[in-house]
Design a protein around this motif. Sequence first.
Motif, mmCIF file in Angstrom:
data_model
loop_
_atom_site.group_PDB
_atom_site.id
_atom_site.type_symbol
_atom_site.label_atom_id
_atom_site.label_comp_id
_atom_site.label_asym_id
_atom_site.label_seq_id
_atom_site.Cartn_x
_atom_site.Cartn_y
_atom_site.Cartn_z
ATOM 1 N N ILE A 611 0.865 -1.188 0.000
ATOM 2 C CA ILE A 611 0.000 0.000 0.000
ATOM 3 C C ILE A 611 0.902 1.237 0.000
ATOM 4 C CG2 ILE A 611 -1.856 1.248 1.159
ATOM 5 C CD1 ILE A 611 -2.674 -1.549 0.313
ATOM 6 N N ILE A 612 0.642 2.183 -0.925
ATOM 7 C CA ILE A 612 1.312 3.499 -0.899
ATOM 8 C C ILE A 612 0.218 4.543 -0.762
ATOM 9 C CG2 ILE A 612 2.753 5.149 -2.121
ATOM 10 C CD1 ILE A 612 4.028 2.857 -3.635
ATOM 11 N N SER A 613 0.260 5.320 0.340
ATOM 12 C CA SER A 613 -0.812 6.278 0.621
ATOM 13 C C SER A 613 -0.247 7.656 0.923
ATOM 14 C CB SER A 613 -1.653 5.797 1.807
ATOM 15 O OG SER A 613 -2.591 6.783 2.192
ATOM 16 N N ASP A 614 -0.975 8.671 0.451
ATOM 17 C CA ASP A 614 -0.655 10.045 0.835
ATOM 18 C C ASP A 614 -0.979 10.221 2.320
ATOM 19 O OD1 ASP A 614 0.053 12.713 0.649
ATOM 20 O OD2 ASP A 614 -1.959 13.340 0.061
ATOM 21 N N MET A 615 -0.338 11.195 2.941
ATOM 22 C CA MET A 615 -0.549 11.425 4.375
ATOM 23 C C MET A 615 -1.801 12.266 4.630
ATOM 24 S SD MET A 615 0.260 11.096 7.488
ATOM 25 C CE MET A 615 -0.029 11.924 9.044
ATOM 26 N N ASN A 616 -1.882 13.427 4.008
ATOM 27 C CA ASN A 616 -2.976 14.365 4.281
ATOM 28 C C ASN A 616 -4.041 14.252 3.195
ATOM 29 O OD1 ASN A 616 -1.890 15.737 6.655
ATOM 30 N ND2 ASN A 616 -0.298 16.440 5.267
ATOM 31 N N LEU A 623 -2.394 7.823 8.085
ATOM 32 C CA LEU A 623 -2.185 7.020 9.291
ATOM 33 C C LEU A 623 -3.453 6.276 9.686
ATOM 34 C CD1 LEU A 623 -0.014 9.380 11.551
ATOM 35 C CD2 LEU A 623 0.733 7.410 10.205
ATOM 36 N N GLU A 624 -4.594 6.967 9.572
ATOM 37 C CA GLU A 624 -5.866 6.320 9.913
ATOM 38 C C GLU A 624 -6.177 5.188 8.929
ATOM 39 O OE1 GLU A 624 -8.078 10.218 11.910
ATOM 40 O OE2 GLU A 624 -8.276 9.796 9.766
ATOM 41 N N LEU A 625 -5.887 5.432 7.649
ATOM 42 C CA LEU A 625 -6.098 4.392 6.647
ATOM 43 C C LEU A 625 -5.201 3.191 6.933
ATOM 44 C CD1 LEU A 625 -7.343 3.368 3.996
ATOM 45 C CD2 LEU A 625 -5.522 4.609 2.777
ATOM 46 N N ALA A 626 -3.944 3.469 7.288
ATOM 47 C CA ALA A 626 -3.008 2.383 7.597
ATOM 48 C C ALA A 626 -3.502 1.547 8.767
ATOM 49 C CB ALA A 626 -1.627 2.967 7.900
ATOM 50 N N LYS A 627 -4.047 2.200 9.772
ATOM 51 C CA LYS A 627 -4.556 1.485 10.945
ATOM 52 C C LYS A 627 -5.712 0.558 10.567
ATOM 53 C CE LYS A 627 -6.352 2.314 15.601
ATOM 54 N NZ LYS A 627 -6.762 3.355 16.588
ATOM 55 N N GLU A 628 -6.620 1.076 9.715
ATOM 56 C CA GLU A 628 -7.764 0.256 9.295
ATOM 57 C C GLU A 628 -7.300 -0.937 8.465
ATOM 58 O OE1 GLU A 628 -10.922 0.468 10.079
ATOM 59 O OE2 GLU A 628 -10.636 2.221 11.360
ATOM 60 N N ILE A 629 -6.359 -0.688 7.563
ATOM 61 C CA ILE A 629 -5.863 -1.771 6.696
ATOM 62 C C ILE A 629 -5.136 -2.833 7.525
ATOM 63 C CG2 ILE A 629 -4.118 -2.272 4.930
ATOM 64 C CD1 ILE A 629 -5.007 0.279 3.505
ATOM 65 N N LYS A 630 -4.331 -2.392 8.483
ATOM 66 C CA LYS A 630 -3.603 -3.343 9.338
ATOM 67 C C LYS A 630 -4.555 -4.197 10.173
ATOM 68 C CE LYS A 630 0.895 -2.537 8.672
ATOM 69 N NZ LYS A 630 1.910 -3.573 8.408
ATOM 70 N N ILE A 632 -7.253 -5.338 9.123
ATOM 71 C CA ILE A 632 -7.784 -6.369 8.228
ATOM 72 C C ILE A 632 -6.704 -7.390 7.889
ATOM 73 C CG2 ILE A 632 -8.785 -6.775 5.929
ATOM 74 C CD1 ILE A 632 -9.885 -3.863 6.122
ATOM 75 N N ARG A 633 -5.506 -6.862 7.575
ATOM 76 C CA ARG A 633 -4.397 -7.757 7.216
ATOM 77 C C ARG A 633 -3.115 -7.175 7.793
ATOM 78 N NH1 ARG A 633 -2.135 -8.723 1.110
ATOM 79 N NH2 ARG A 633 -0.136 -9.641 1.752
ATOM 80 N N ASN A 634 -2.643 -7.754 8.831
ATOM 81 C CA ASN A 634 -1.539 -7.179 9.613
ATOM 82 C C ASN A 634 -0.193 -7.235 8.895
ATOM 83 O OD1 ASN A 634 -0.544 -6.015 12.098
ATOM 84 N ND2 ASN A 634 0.474 -7.974 12.461
ATOM 85 N N ASP A 635 -0.034 -8.167 7.935
ATOM 86 C CA ASP A 635 1.285 -8.344 7.332
ATOM 87 C C ASP A 635 1.504 -7.496 6.077
ATOM 88 O OD1 ASP A 635 -0.544 -9.676 5.792
ATOM 89 O OD2 ASP A 635 0.827 -11.331 5.289
ATOM 90 N N ILE A 636 0.525 -6.692 5.690
ATOM 91 C CA ILE A 636 0.662 -5.897 4.472
ATOM 92 C C ILE A 636 1.602 -4.715 4.718
ATOM 93 C CG2 ILE A 636 -1.369 -4.486 4.988
ATOM 94 C CD1 ILE A 636 -0.464 -5.609 1.467
ATOM 95 N N PRO A 637 2.661 -4.525 3.923
ATOM 96 C CA PRO A 637 3.551 -3.373 4.117
ATOM 97 C C PRO A 637 2.893 -2.084 3.606
ATOM 98 C CG PRO A 637 4.315 -4.694 2.269
ATOM 99 C CD PRO A 637 3.167 -5.447 2.881
ATOM 100 N N ILE A 638 3.191 -0.968 4.295
ATOM 101 C CA ILE A 638 2.578 0.326 3.961
ATOM 102 C C ILE A 638 3.661 1.401 3.891
ATOM 103 C CG2 ILE A 638 0.945 2.109 4.699
ATOM 104 C CD1 ILE A 638 -0.675 -0.061 6.090
ATOM 105 N N ILE A 639 3.601 2.201 2.818
ATOM 106 C CA ILE A 639 4.490 3.359 2.661
ATOM 107 C C ILE A 639 3.627 4.620 2.657
ATOM 108 C CG2 ILE A 639 6.108 4.549 1.134
ATOM 109 C CD1 ILE A 639 6.967 1.827 0.055
ATOM 110 N N ILE A 640 4.046 5.613 3.429
ATOM 111 C CA ILE A 640 3.342 6.899 3.480
ATOM 112 C C ILE A 640 4.131 7.922 2.668
ATOM 113 C CG2 ILE A 640 2.709 8.847 4.971
ATOM 114 C CD1 ILE A 640 0.747 6.617 5.212
ATOM 115 N N GLY A 655 5.420 1.452 15.366
ATOM 116 C CA GLY A 655 4.225 1.465 16.202
ATOM 117 C C GLY A 655 3.007 1.963 15.466
ATOM 118 N N LEU A 656 3.208 2.781 14.424
ATOM 119 C CA LEU A 656 2.091 3.301 13.645
ATOM 120 C C LEU A 656 1.720 2.379 12.484
ATOM 121 C CD1 LEU A 656 3.216 7.035 13.480
ATOM 122 C CD2 LEU A 656 1.372 6.089 14.885
ATOM 123 N N GLY A 657 2.461 1.288 12.310
ATOM 124 C CA GLY A 657 2.182 0.363 11.216
ATOM 125 C C GLY A 657 2.725 0.833 9.882
#
Length: 684
Positions: A611-616, A623-630, A632-640, A655-657
């Motif tokens: 997952i690659i997501s914008d911050m604002n 960060l909120e999107l990352a929390k929701e995605i984690k 659902i699936r905790n092992d998915i890597p996320i780049i902000i 700690g923020l996933g």
Amino acid sequence: MQKNLKKQAHLNKVLKAVLNTNQLIGKESDPACLIQKACEELIGTMGYFNAWIGLLDEEGRHVKLTGTAGFDRAFDVMRERLHQGVFPCCMQHTLQTNDLVVITDPSAECTDCPLSKEYAGRVSLSCCLAHKGRLFGILSVSVPGGFSHEKDEHDLVLEVAGDLAFALAKIDAEKRNQALLDHSPLCHKIVDLGFNLQYMSANGFKLLKLEPNANVYGKPYPFDFFPEPFKRRMIKNLKHVKRTGETVSMEALTCDIHGNEIWLNSSLIPVFHDDGTLDYITVVSADTTQRKQDEKEKNGLEKRLKQAQKMEAIGTIAGGIAHDFNNILFPIIGMSELLMEDLSKDSIQYENAREILTAGKRGADLVNQILAFSRQSEHQMSPTRIQIVLKEVLKLIRSTIPSYIEINQDIKQDCGMVMADPTQIHQIAMNIITNAYHAMDTDAGKISVVLRETELALSDVPSKYIEPGRYALLSFSDTGSGIPQELMDKIFDPYFTTKEKGKGTGIGLSVVYGIVKAHKGDIIVYSEIGKGTTFNIYLPIIRLTDISDSKKSIENIPTGNERILLVDDEEPIAKLEKQMLERIGYSVTRQTSPLDALICFKESPNAFDLIISDMNMPHMTGLELAKEIKSIRNDIPIIISTGFSDRLEAQNLGGLGIDAVLMKPVIKSDMAETIRKVLDDVIG
């Protein structure tokens, strides 16, 4: 008749002795001298044959001081007994009755007294030395035997005893008062009506750094070594007190005999005679130097706090502007990179695209300056030798500054490295040297650049914003016009400038301030009108063990074939990133709404590898999107991806996933490298 004449002659001698003793009382201030000279005066006129005085200790059990006259060695034994607390009978009776004791035949009545032979054929008269209920000691004299019961004789002895007791009480009171004055934190002075100093307490000598035996009494006050403004004001106030009889208070800056500044808060108090006429003026002064220094330091801290608050508020605004500007630059830089990939390197179109890319990067540098000011930038810090940066700056600046301005350098090669962004150190040097040049303008002058390593102890730290330790001291000095004191608090304000239109925007020093603070350093400014300005910048030296190779050589852009969910609310940016990623082999699903992206992921959580997501973004942050995605699936890597990451401290990413952060505007090679590293870490 003959007896009366003899009596009168004796009383005249006694009276003369009493008068001489009274004159002595006003002169002597030492109790031992007083009682000794009093005894000598009492027998000097032949009014008394012998005289001795014993002064008691505080408990009244021993005699601590004696004065004698008219005795030979016989009194040595008596003195020893008195010191031991063995009192003769005459003294015992006197102390018991507190009255005049007459012993008509001492040789018969006081056989155990060492003085009984001295008193043979004479009468002993003894009385207490007491004043206002306080007992000081005893007076004993011997007179001819025929006058033992004469009232006049008794009255004269009691008068002498009373006068001596009064004198002793006065000496004791003066001694106590002197002790109070000597231990008082205040400086007490007595000035006569001719404005000459008659007395000064011990603290006054100490405060003014004068020797205790300095010859100041009788000399004009205020002293010659006082500064003229203080002297004029003090004399004016002394004259006012003398003329009106009113107390005057004043606080003024003066100095000690060595020229060290002292602040004194003084009260000038008139002292009157009993008839109401002015006698002298007392000057009572308190040393307020420390309070003044504390007030100055407090005011300085308050100014710095207001400055910091102001800079923080403006920095917040600047950070928001930079974020929006990044979103504008991203397509410019990204599209120019894609164009360059599609065009022949020999074509004019390729050169045009490269110019667009260069302009975009210049815009990115400007954003970095704004972010540095707002303290929100995430610069690539690396061990940096400032010597190398300064060499580049001085080479560049020499070609732009007229030759009539001399540039001196003293760059110590043994100065240690600092953890810094070399580009920002370059900005610091360029901005300050340019300001120095403008301060001299068309006049010949000199700019000095100094770099050295310094060890700051706690007492050497120039401000409260850095701690003791080893620092690189980068100093820029000029011989320009200087900065007025009233403008010193404004020089780091954004857009504040004293330059003519077209010679500066006023953003330079504010950027310098932001960079220095981001590097955990401090900047101190010294300036004097007509002499020039010095900027001292302190940057912490890093230990050799802190140094690591933070730069990696990348020969080729990494590629991949994984599946990526890309989320950015800016349509042009999302479209551009999708093109970039697809060109290096990835399969990309693009979403411009975080809510739609979350729905997409919920429907097929295993359809994506990254997952690659914008911050604002509206409705939901990265960060909120990352929390929701984690969840659902905790092992998915996320780049902000973000323009500034004040909420993304490196130590909190796990700690923020969040697995990594991409700083906008994103360069294609940086994005490819980050994605490959995150995916490879997941694979292991």
